[in-house]
Write a protein that holds these residues in place. Structure first.
Motif, PDB file in Angstrom:
ATOM      1  N   SER A 153       0.845  -1.185   0.000  1.00 35.44           N
ATOM      2  CA  SER A 153       0.000   0.000   0.000  1.00 35.44           C
ATOM      3  C   SER A 153       0.883   1.239   0.000  1.00 35.44           C
ATOM      4  N   ILE A 154       0.430   2.285  -0.700  1.00 35.86           N
ATOM      5  CA  ILE A 154       1.200   3.536  -0.703  1.00 35.86           C
ATOM      6  C   ILE A 154       0.466   4.628   0.092  1.00 35.86           C
ATOM      7  N   ALA A 155      -0.466   4.229   0.968  1.00 36.99           N
ATOM      8  CA  ALA A 155      -1.163   5.189   1.828  1.00 36.99           C
ATOM      9  C   ALA A 155      -0.197   5.779   2.846  1.00 36.99           C
ATOM     10  N   ASN A 156      -0.461   7.022   3.277  1.00 37.36           N
ATOM     11  CA  ASN A 156       0.433   7.659   4.254  1.00 37.36           C
ATOM     12  C   ASN A 156      -0.261   7.984   5.570  1.00 37.36           C
ATOM     13  N   THR A 198      -6.659   7.928   1.761  1.00 39.57           N
ATOM     14  CA  THR A 198      -6.098   6.583   1.663  1.00 39.57           C
ATOM     15  C   THR A 198      -5.422   6.273   2.998  1.00 39.57           C
ATOM     16  N   PHE A 199      -5.645   5.065   3.511  1.00 40.38           N
ATOM     17  CA  PHE A 199      -5.143   4.734   4.850  1.00 40.38           C
ATOM     18  C   PHE A 199      -4.950   3.236   4.979  1.00 40.38           C
ATOM     19  N   ASP A 200      -4.119   2.856   5.936  1.00 44.42           N
ATOM     20  CA  ASP A 200      -3.887   1.459   6.303  1.00 44.42           C
ATOM     21  C   ASP A 200      -4.279   1.261   7.756  1.00 44.42           C
ATOM     22  N   TYR A 201      -4.512   0.006   8.125  1.00 42.15           N
ATOM     23  CA  TYR A 201      -4.589  -0.357   9.538  1.00 42.15           C
ATOM     24  C   TYR A 201      -3.211  -0.795  10.011  1.00 42.15           C
TER      25      TYR A 201
END
Length: 491
Positions: A153-156, A198-201
């Motif tokens: 993932s390229i989320a920041n 855009t986000f990750d857990y």
């Protein structure tokens, strides 16, 4: 037990492995960070919506959890072609729009689709409507496999997944409920979707610097249980330049659910507790605007904003942006006004430490947004997230509609996934039809030296024009049905 069964599988054949169904996303019971170290295959048994998780993004939530613990190893999600739910028909097909969206979410969130039907040999042939849905879908994925295999993932933005809090913490005594954290999870999730972030857990047991360094900010949605070592890791993250947004009882309890006398992150957040949780008896509290600040952008013609259902009173801070107007009764109407209309109790605490920005809400604001859908809470959260991240995003998609998006590095370059949730059944029931969206303008920040060869829309199977300016790529997705993938091929 997992390791023991895996060893038994390998006795016959060294490259065999054991795996089990692991649904439940953030609410799962086993420690997923530990299992992620030994699980070669994560089988997400997340077959469809439930009454507990009625929102359409239940499958992508599962995918984000898999991505948080699997480090790129295989994850599959089981999508039921049959009719799931409280009233269940194992041998009747689900609506095509709902089944297809669940598989769309599987792909978009980095998992592999697993589509199945249950029934006897005779039942298999009685209701055949599900078969074309799956056959058509897998024919499409096979044509574009290279663009659908994700690398990272390229989320920041990272959302801390407090699995211990999800399992053991039931909320304050004022609102004690087994679904308390479920509402908090959905509140922040919808907030991020509606803000097109855009986000990750990020699992609470995986806060090492090498894993956190990619994130401009961490969000801690009432992560009540944090050990001393986890608190130190969050301190270190901020010292290295990261920003955080936290809420309510974050870090008030240790890893054993023992309440601390003061927040574990008190020094970092710049707060001191002034009493026990205060709930709502009629009107909830408000936040009085004390001065201008970027988190208040768009608020005009008002001196105060809604607060939350519950809050922890804090000691005064210097130069507050919002202060608490305490809650008051709603009946009789003649008494529905604040006996005390101005206090020095902060309704949000903001700090800046070098490049790091810190925001703390003393109320359960994410959960209150989920319960109410109040636009002021949504705007305040959006403004705050943009402030702590310095409004920096790797990918931005601008246009009408309610969407969820993912941005991945792939075998061929990059892929931006857009899921269209603009639907009356986004929060309940099943999708019965699709409400298409118009143009979506995509802006993406490219790594240095990367040159784009083409941008192809995989659902429509056509190339679209693009242009680059320095490290910025721009193109437009002219039309989105239920799902579109913009595949970016690079040299």
């Amino acid at each position: 037990m997992w390791q023991q069964y895996d060893a038994i599988a390998k006795e016959k054949k060294p490259d065999s492995f054991y795996f089990a169904n692991l649904g439940g996303n953030v609410h799962a019971s086993p420690n997923l960070a530990r299992l992620g170290k030994i699980a070669v295959w994560f089988q997400g048994d997340n077959q469809g919506r439930t009454n507990d998780d009625p929102a359409v993004w239940g499958c992508t939530l599962q995918g984000r959890v898999c991505n948080a613990v699997q480090d790129g190893k295989f994850s599959a999600n089981v999508t039921a072609a049959y009719s799931t739910g409280v009233v269940r028909w194992r041998n009747a097909s689900k609506s095509p729009a709902e089944a297809k969206m669940w598989m769309n979410e599987t792909l978009a969130s980095g998992m592999v689709p697993y589509y199945h039907f249950i029934g006897s040999e005779s039942g298999f042939g009685e209701d055949r409507r599900w078969q074309k849905v799956g056959a058509d879908y897998f024919r499409w994925t096979s044509r574009h496999d290279g663009h659908l295999k994700t690398r990272r993932s390229i989320a920041n933005i990272g959302v801390v997944m407090g699995q211990s809090t999800q399992l053991l913490y039931k909320g304050p005594a004022t609102t004690h409920s087994s679904g308390y954290m479920r509402d908090t999870t959905h509140g922040l999730y919808e907030t991020l979707l509606r803000g097109r972030f855009t986000f990750d857990y990020v699992h609470e047991d995986r806060l090492e610097p090498e894993l956190l360094s990619k994130y401009r900010a961490l969000l801690l949605p009432n992560i009540a249980m944090l050990s001393d070592s986890r608190c130190r890791q969050i301190h270190d993250y901020v010292q290295s330049g990261g920003s955080i947004m936290a809420s309510f009882e974050t870090s008030l309890y240790d890893e054993n659910l023992k309440q601390r006398s003061e927040f574990g992150l008190a020094d970092l957040l710049g707060i001191n507790k002034a009493g026990a949780v205060i709930g709502t008896n009629g009107n909830a509290y408000y936040g009085r605007i004390e001065r201008e600040h970027p988190i208040l952008a768009g608020f005009t013609d008002t001196n105060w904003l809604p607060g939350a259902q519950n809050r922890i009173p804090l000691k005064p801070v210097q130069n507050p942006v919002l202060t608490v107007v305490p809650g008051f009764v709603q009946y009789p109407p003649e008494l529905a006004y604040p006996p005390v209309s101005h206090t020095d109790e902060p309704a949000i605490v903001l700090r800046e430490i070098a490049a790091s920005r810190i925001a703390y809400f003393p109320g359960d604001i994410e959960r209150t947004y989920w319960l109410t859908g109040h636009g002021d809470l949504l705007r305040l959260l959006h403004n705050t997230i943009r402030w702590i991240t310095h409004d920096e995003s790797v990918v931005h998609v601008e246009g009408d509609g309610f969407i969820e998006m993912f941005a991945w590095e792939t075998e061929s370059g990059y892929a931006v996934h857009v899921l269209n949730y603009t639907n009356p059944n986004a929060h309940h029931g099943w999708m019965q039809s699709i409400y298409p969206l118009g143009p979506q303008a995509v802006t993406m920040k490219l790594p240095p030296g990367v040159k784009v060869k083409s941008v192809e829309l995989l659902q429509r199977e056509l190339s679209v024009p693009f242009h680059t300016e320095g490290q910025t790529l721009r193109f437009t997705i002219p039309h989105v049905e239920d799902y579109e993938v913009a595949a970016i091929s690079v040299e």
